[in-house]
Design an enzyme around this catalytic site. Structure first.
Site, short mmCIF file in Angstrom:
data_model
loop_
_atom_site.label_atom_id
_atom_site.label_comp_id
_atom_site.label_asym_id
_atom_site.label_seq_id
_atom_site.Cartn_x
_atom_site.Cartn_y
_atom_site.Cartn_z
N GLY A 83 0.85 -1.18 0.00
CA GLY A 83 0.00 0.00 0.00
C GLY A 83 0.89 1.23 0.00
CE1 TYR A 153 5.66 -3.63 -0.90
CE2 TYR A 153 7.16 -1.80 -1.30
CZ TYR A 153 6.22 -2.70 -1.76
OH TYR A 153 5.85 -2.67 -3.08
CD GLU A 195 -6.06 5.57 0.26
OE1 GLU A 195 -6.19 4.35 0.44
OE2 GLU A 195 -6.52 6.42 1.04
NE ARG A 290 12.27 5.78 -3.10
CZ ARG A 290 11.53 5.07 -2.23
NH1 ARG A 290 10.29 4.79 -2.49
NH2 ARG A 290 12.06 4.66 -1.10
#
Ligand code: NAD
Length: 342
Positions: A83, A153, A195, A290
Site C-alpha cells: 500500500g 516492505y 492508496e 526519490r
C-alpha cells in the site's frame, strides 16, 4: 518467446491494480490462456475478465502455488501485501510475509518447468541514506547496496530479488526483476488506506470539490519529491523486461520528479479549485526525495516510461471522479467485469 496456447500465462495479484491491468493488456494482445490469481474473493477484484481462469487462492500456501504453476509457460508474480506509506509503515510484518508468496511461487515455477518468471520489486529497496535530500536523487540500480532498504516492505523486496537471482544462477530458472517506482492510473486503489499519493491526492481534491470544502490535508511538508509512472508505461515495461535478456534488477519508473505540492497543483487544476493546504508533519511520509535513474533501461531497451504526469494524472483524476460519484450514490463503483478485450 513464442506463446504456447496449451500452457498458461499466470498473473498473480490479478485482483489488484497492476495485475488486473496486466490481464487486460494480455487479453488485448490476443492471449487467451490466462490464469489470474488473487487471495481476495472474486467479487472484490478490481477487474475480472471472461475467458480467463480466475482463481481465488492464498499464495502464501505452497500447495496453492503448485496448483497455479501447473502447465504454466510464464508467471508474472505481482501478488504482495502492499500500500502507500501509511500502510507499509504500520504493517511491516505483514509486508515481510509476502516472502512466502515469492518463495513458494519460485519453487512451484521450478518444479513445473516454467519458461520465464517476472518478479515485481520496488524502489523501496534503495538505501535510505541516498534519499535524504529533497532534490529527488536519481537512484541507480547499484544504489540498493550497501543495503538499507525501507523497513519491512523494502527488505522483503530486496531479499526476494536475490532469491530470484539465485534460482536463476543455481537452477536455471529465467527470472526477470523490475523495480517499480510509484505506478498510478485507473483501476487502482483510491481509498481505504492502501492508496498511494496520486490517488489519495486526487480523491481528497475531488472530495473537497464535491462537498464544497476549502481545505486539504497533506501528509508531510509537501516538498518531498517523487516520480510517478503511468500504468500504460508500467505494462509496456513489464512486457519489454520479461522478454529481454536483462537478468539483473532494473528500474522501471518515470524520471519526471515532482514535489507532492506540484501533484496537488495539478489535481486542483483538473478540479478547477484552489484549496488551503494543511500539512500534517506527523503523518507517514517516507523518504525525502526519490527519482528513477533510467540510464540502464535506456541502454538496454532504448525506451523509458514517458507519459507525462499531467497526461496520466488527468486520466486518473477523471476515473477516480466517476468512481467517487458512483460510490456516493451507493454503488460498488470500482469493480469492472469485462467480456471483451479492452
Ligand atoms: P495491489 O495491492 O493493488 O495488488 C496486489 C494484489 O496481491 C492484491 O490484490 C492482493 O489481494 C494480492 N495478494 C496479496 N497477498 C496475496 C496472497 N497471499 N495470495 C494471492 N494474492 C495476494 O498492488 P499493485 O499496486 O497492483 O502492486 C503489484 C505489485 O507491484 C506488488 O508486488 C507491489 O509490491 C509491486 N509494486 C507496486 C508499486 C506501485 O506503485 N503500485 C510500486 C512498487 C512495487
Amino acid at each position: 518467446m513464442q506463446p504456447d496456447a496449451s500452457r498458461w500465462i499466470v498473473v498473480t495479484g490479478a485482483g489488484g491494480f497492476i495485475g488486473g491491468n496486466l490481464v487486460s493488456s494480455l487479453r488485448s494482445r490476443g492471449h487467451r490462456n490466462i490464469r489470474a490469481v488473487d487471495t481476495k474473493p472474486l467479487q472484490d477484484w478490481y477487474q475480472r475478465f471472461q475467458g480467463v481462469e480466475n482463481l481465488s487462492l492464498d499464495l502464501n500456501l505452497k500447495e496453492n502455488c503448485e496448483t497455479v504453476a501447473k502447465d504454466a509457460q510464464e508467471i508474472y508474480n505481482l501478488a504482495a501485501n502492499m500500500g502507500g506509506m501509511g500502510f507499509i509503515e504500520h504493517n511491516k510484518a505483514l509486508c515481510m510475509l509476502s516472502v512466502l508468496i515469492n518463495t513458494h511461487m519460485l519453487q512451484a515455477a521450478m518444479k513445473n518447468g516454467v519458461d520465464r518468471y517476472f518478479y515485481s520489486s520496488s524502489a523501496c529497496v534503495y538505501n535510505a541514506d541516498k534519499q535524504k535530500a529533497f532534490e529527488a536523487p536519481s537512484l541507480r540500480e547499484e544504489d540498493a547496496y550497501p543495503a538499507m532498504a525501507e523497513d519491512g516492505y523494502g527488505w522483503e523486496k530486496l531479499f526476494s530479488e536475490r532469491m530470484c537471482r539465485h534460482f536463476r544462477e543455481d537452477y536455471g530458472l529465467r527470472t526477470r526483476v523490475a523495480r517499480f517506482h510509484n505506478a498510478y492510473g485507473p483501476w487502482g486503489t483510491w481509498y481505504g488506506g492502501r492508496e498511494k499519493a496520486p490517488a489519495a491526492i486526487c480523491r481528497k481534491v475531488i472530495e473537497a470539490k464535491v462537498k464544497g470544502r476549502q481545505e486539504i490535508e497533506i501528509w508531510g511538508s509537501g516538498v518531498q519529491t517523487r516520480s510517478f509512472m503511468y500504468i500504460d508505461d508500467c505494462l509496456k515495461g513489464i512486457d519489454l523486461i520479461m522478454n529481454s535478456d536483462i537478468v539483473e534488477p532494473i528500474n522501471l519508473g518515470s524520471s519526471e520528479a515532482v514535489t507532492i505540492n506540484q501533484l496537488v497543483d495539478l489535481a486542483e487544476e483538473f478540479a478547477g479549485i484552489k484549496l488551503k493546504r494543511n500539512y500534517d508533519l506527523s503523518a507517514p511520509k517516507g523518504v525525502n526525495g526519490r527519482n528513477s535513474d533510467n540510464t540502464l533501461i535506456q541502454k538496454y531497451l532504448h525506451w523509458e516510461p514517458n507519459t507525462t504526469l499531467r497526461v496520466g494524472l488527468e486520466k486518473t483524476y477523471r476515473w477516480i471522479y466517476d468512481q467517487y460519484l458512483a460510490r456516493e450514490r451507493g454503488k460498488a463503483g470500482v469493480v469492472r467485469e469485462a467480456s471483451t478485450a479492452s
